[in-house]
Design an enzyme around this catalytic site. Structure first.
Site, mmCIF file in Angstrom:
data_model
loop_
_atom_site.group_PDB
_atom_site.id
_atom_site.type_symbol
_atom_site.label_atom_id
_atom_site.label_comp_id
_atom_site.label_asym_id
_atom_site.label_seq_id
_atom_site.Cartn_x
_atom_site.Cartn_y
_atom_site.Cartn_z
ATOM 1 N N ALA A 139 9.985 13.072 0.303
ATOM 2 C CA ALA A 139 10.916 12.967 1.430
ATOM 3 C C ALA A 139 12.334 13.369 1.040
ATOM 4 O O ALA A 139 13.260 13.192 1.833
ATOM 5 C CB ALA A 139 10.904 11.538 1.959
ATOM 6 N N ASN A 207 10.844 5.178 -2.713
ATOM 7 C CA ASN A 207 10.221 6.040 -3.729
ATOM 8 C C ASN A 207 11.128 7.214 -4.045
ATOM 9 O O ASN A 207 11.166 7.701 -5.177
ATOM 10 C CB ASN A 207 8.882 6.555 -3.215
ATOM 11 C CG ASN A 207 7.897 5.429 -3.017
ATOM 12 O OD1 ASN A 207 7.387 4.883 -3.975
ATOM 13 N ND2 ASN A 207 7.650 5.071 -1.774
ATOM 14 N N HIS A 237 19.274 10.480 3.550
ATOM 15 C CA HIS A 237 19.596 10.319 2.128
ATOM 16 C C HIS A 237 20.697 11.316 1.785
ATOM 17 O O HIS A 237 20.584 12.505 2.106
ATOM 18 C CB HIS A 237 18.367 10.612 1.258
ATOM 19 C CG HIS A 237 17.142 9.857 1.671
ATOM 20 N ND1 HIS A 237 16.998 8.498 1.506
ATOM 21 C CD2 HIS A 237 15.983 10.265 2.257
ATOM 22 C CE1 HIS A 237 15.812 8.110 1.961
ATOM 23 N NE2 HIS A 237 15.186 9.162 2.421
HETATM 24 N N1 LIG Z 1 7.659 9.923 -2.666
HETATM 25 C C1 LIG Z 1 8.079 10.007 -1.409
HETATM 26 O O1 LIG Z 1 8.955 10.802 -1.072
HETATM 27 C C2 LIG Z 1 7.478 9.118 -0.384
HETATM 28 C C3 LIG Z 1 6.524 8.208 -0.742
HETATM 29 N N2 LIG Z 1 5.929 7.409 0.192
HETATM 30 C C4 LIG Z 1 4.906 6.478 -0.290
HETATM 31 O O2 LIG Z 1 3.639 7.134 -0.175
HETATM 32 C C5 LIG Z 1 2.632 6.158 0.047
HETATM 33 C C6 LIG Z 1 1.858 6.538 1.319
HETATM 34 O O3 LIG Z 1 2.753 6.517 2.415
HETATM 35 P P1 LIG Z 1 2.215 6.457 3.923
HETATM 36 O O4 LIG Z 1 1.119 7.422 4.118
HETATM 37 O O5 LIG Z 1 3.394 6.521 4.801
HETATM 38 O O6 LIG Z 1 1.632 4.973 3.948
HETATM 39 P P2 LIG Z 1 0.629 4.360 5.021
HETATM 40 O O7 LIG Z 1 0.807 2.889 4.954
HETATM 41 O O8 LIG Z 1 0.775 5.044 6.324
HETATM 42 O O9 LIG Z 1 -0.807 4.765 4.428
HETATM 43 C C7 LIG Z 1 -1.369 4.177 3.283
HETATM 44 C C8 LIG Z 1 -2.865 4.242 3.459
HETATM 45 O O10 LIG Z 1 -3.528 3.725 2.313
HETATM 46 C C9 LIG Z 1 -4.667 3.044 2.770
HETATM 47 N N3 LIG Z 1 -5.249 2.110 1.821
HETATM 48 C C10 LIG Z 1 -5.016 0.783 1.667
HETATM 49 N N4 LIG Z 1 -5.824 0.274 0.719
HETATM 50 C C11 LIG Z 1 -6.602 1.293 0.278
HETATM 51 C C12 LIG Z 1 -7.664 1.398 -0.667
HETATM 52 N N5 LIG Z 1 -8.092 0.343 -1.362
HETATM 53 N N6 LIG Z 1 -8.261 2.609 -0.868
HETATM 54 C C13 LIG Z 1 -7.837 3.676 -0.168
HETATM 55 N N7 LIG Z 1 -6.844 3.653 0.749
HETATM 56 C C14 LIG Z 1 -6.237 2.473 0.969
HETATM 57 C C15 LIG Z 1 -4.171 2.334 4.017
HETATM 58 O O11 LIG Z 1 -5.247 1.946 4.820
HETATM 59 P P3 LIG Z 1 -5.037 0.788 5.946
HETATM 60 O O12 LIG Z 1 -4.033 1.310 6.911
HETATM 61 O O13 LIG Z 1 -6.400 0.667 6.530
HETATM 62 O O14 LIG Z 1 -4.588 -0.421 5.206
HETATM 63 C C16 LIG Z 1 -3.345 3.421 4.663
HETATM 64 O O15 LIG Z 1 -4.107 4.237 5.492
HETATM 65 C C17 LIG Z 1 3.335 4.811 0.146
HETATM 66 O O16 LIG Z 1 3.318 4.149 -1.109
HETATM 67 C C18 LIG Z 1 4.766 5.192 0.491
HETATM 68 O O17 LIG Z 1 5.688 4.214 0.094
HETATM 69 C C19 LIG Z 1 6.221 7.540 1.522
HETATM 70 C C20 LIG Z 1 7.174 8.431 1.919
HETATM 71 C C21 LIG Z 1 7.924 9.252 1.003
HETATM 72 O O1 LIG Z 2 11.217 6.936 -0.219
HETATM 73 C C1 LIG Z 2 10.351 6.636 0.632
HETATM 74 O O2 LIG Z 2 9.323 5.971 0.353
HETATM 75 C C2 LIG Z 2 10.449 7.127 2.048
HETATM 76 C C3 LIG Z 2 11.756 7.599 2.501
HETATM 77 O O3 LIG Z 2 12.814 7.157 2.096
HETATM 78 C C4 LIG Z 2 11.761 8.629 3.519
HETATM 79 O O4 LIG Z 2 10.689 9.039 4.005
HETATM 80 O O5 LIG Z 2 12.853 9.108 3.863
#
Ligand SMILES: NC(=O)C1=CN([C@@H]2O[C@H](COP(=O)(O)OP(=O)(O)OC[C@H]3O[C@@H](n4cnc5c(N)ncnc54)[C@H](OP(=O)(O)O)[C@@H]3O)[C@@H](O)[C@H]2O)C=CC1
Ligand SMILES: O=C([O-])CC(=O)C(=O)O
Length: 285
Positions: A139, A207, A237
């Site tokens: 992001a 993150n 950001h």
């Molecule tokens: N690096 C970056 O720039 C960014 C990082 N992130 C991070 O990326 C990750 C994903 O984000 P996002 O898609 O928005 O999150 P979401 O919460 O939308 O999706 C996470 C998914 O993981 C699933 N999940 C939960 N437990 C399990 C399991 N045991 N096995 C497989 N899947 C599972 C959830 O299922 P259910 O809904 O059924 O619980 C959900 O569908 C997060 O950690 C977030 O913080 C996000 C944005 C930016």
């Molecule tokens: O860092 C993250 O997990 C998500 C975030 O800030 C963004 O999507 O802007």
């Protein structure tokens, strides 16, 4: 040979083209589902071979429109099915998803980058087995410039994040410190510290700050402010970098996905990375 818009000669397909990279996606939320759908539509050099979801019945429903169905398996079963895994699940699952791929000398693309700080041993595992952890720009923006500057000397990296209230509510730091933001009417600075501290206090929200710190001067020297802003619609950001090679400022306004914590550009960043892996012309590092 045909001329492309770049004026480069487009040669016929190489007879020795590499086989497509087999990609697994762990987590079918805002990021994972978008990546799965794009891979299913076709992404040069990559093929989706497996996914993992918490609820396999709900996953089957979410995947019902795929043209090329793939198995939905537990995270521990992904490794034999793919060359690379994209981790886009809750942060606590990071080691269980990533470690098998690293032990097999494969690549793990990590979205829950904040969780790397509590799992630093994964880097040693990657080193020992010839695997690789990839932290995509996600992001954020400009990590290529930050890593370039880090080849010289970076004096300071400062980041200020402003998010709508719904993108921050429930974060452990707010709960533990009794900071109520639901009814604020003006912007409120809720945190001032380092990405290492933010990774603990805001595991699903910051993150990006950890990714920035890993690109630059680390999670203890980078400074971070977080603001809750009731007037905002986008996660914003702003980053300032002072280095001996350049001084630069970067800013991004992320349009949220269905998950208000996550910007739309996050999944696109992974798709751009995957596309570059087998591309004959690669732009950006
Ligand atoms: N690096 C970056 O720039 C960014 C990082 N992130 C991070 O990326 C990750 C994903 O984000 P996002 O898609 O928005 O999150 P979401 O919460 O939308 O999706 C996470 C998914 O993981 C699933 N999940 C939960 N437990 C399990 C399991 N045991 N096995 C497989 N899947 C599972 C959830 O299922 P259910 O809904 O059924 O619980 C959900 O569908 C997060 O950690 C977030 O913080 C996000 C944005 C930016
Ligand atoms: O860092 C993250 O997990 C998500 C975030 O800030 C963004 O999507 O802007």
């Amino acid at each position: 040979m045909t001329e492309t818009p770049l004026g480069l000669s487009q040669t016929p397909a190489c007879a020795r083209a590499l086989p497509p990279l087999r990609v697994a996606v762990a987590g079918l939320g805002a990021v994972g589902l978008k990546i799965v759908e794009a891979l299913d539509e076709g992404l040069d050099g990559c093929v989706l071979t497996a996914v993992s979801a918490r609820d396999k019945v709900a996953a089957a429903d979410r995947l019902s429109a795929l043209t090329h169905p793939v198995p939905v398996v537990d995270i521990g079963e992904l490794e034999p099915l793919a060359d690379l895994v994209v981790e886009c699940a809750p942060a606590a699952l990071l080691p269980a998803i990533v470690e098998p791929f690293l032990r097999a000398g494969k690549t793990a693309v990590v979205l829950s980058s904040g969780a790397l700080l509590a799992n630093e041993g994964l880097v040693a595992t990657a080193r020992a087995h010839g695997g690789q952890i990839v932290v995509p720009t996600g992001a954020l923006l400009g990590l290529d410039a930050v890593t370039a500057a880090a080849e010289g000397e970076i004096r300071a990296v400062r980041m200020v994040t402003r998010k709508p209230v719904r993108g921050l509510v429930g974060a452990p730091y707010l709960v533990e410190n009794g900071i109520a933001i639901e009814d604020i009417t003006d912007p409120l600075r809720i945190f001032h510290g380092t990405p290492r501290e933010a990774a603990v206090g805001f595991p699903a929200n910051l993150n990006v700050a950890v990714a920035l710190s890993l690109a630059g001067i680390g999670p203890d020297r980078t400074t971070l402010e977080i603001w809750a802003d009731p007037a905002l619609e986008r996660n914003t950001h702003r980053i300032e970098v002072e280095a001996d090679s350049a001084i630069f400022t970067m800013a991004i306004e992320n349009i949220p996905t269905d998950n208000p914590k996550t910007g739309r550009i996050t999944a696109l960043s992974v798709l751009a990375y995957l596309r570059k892996l087998r591309a004959p012309l690669r732009v950006g590092s």
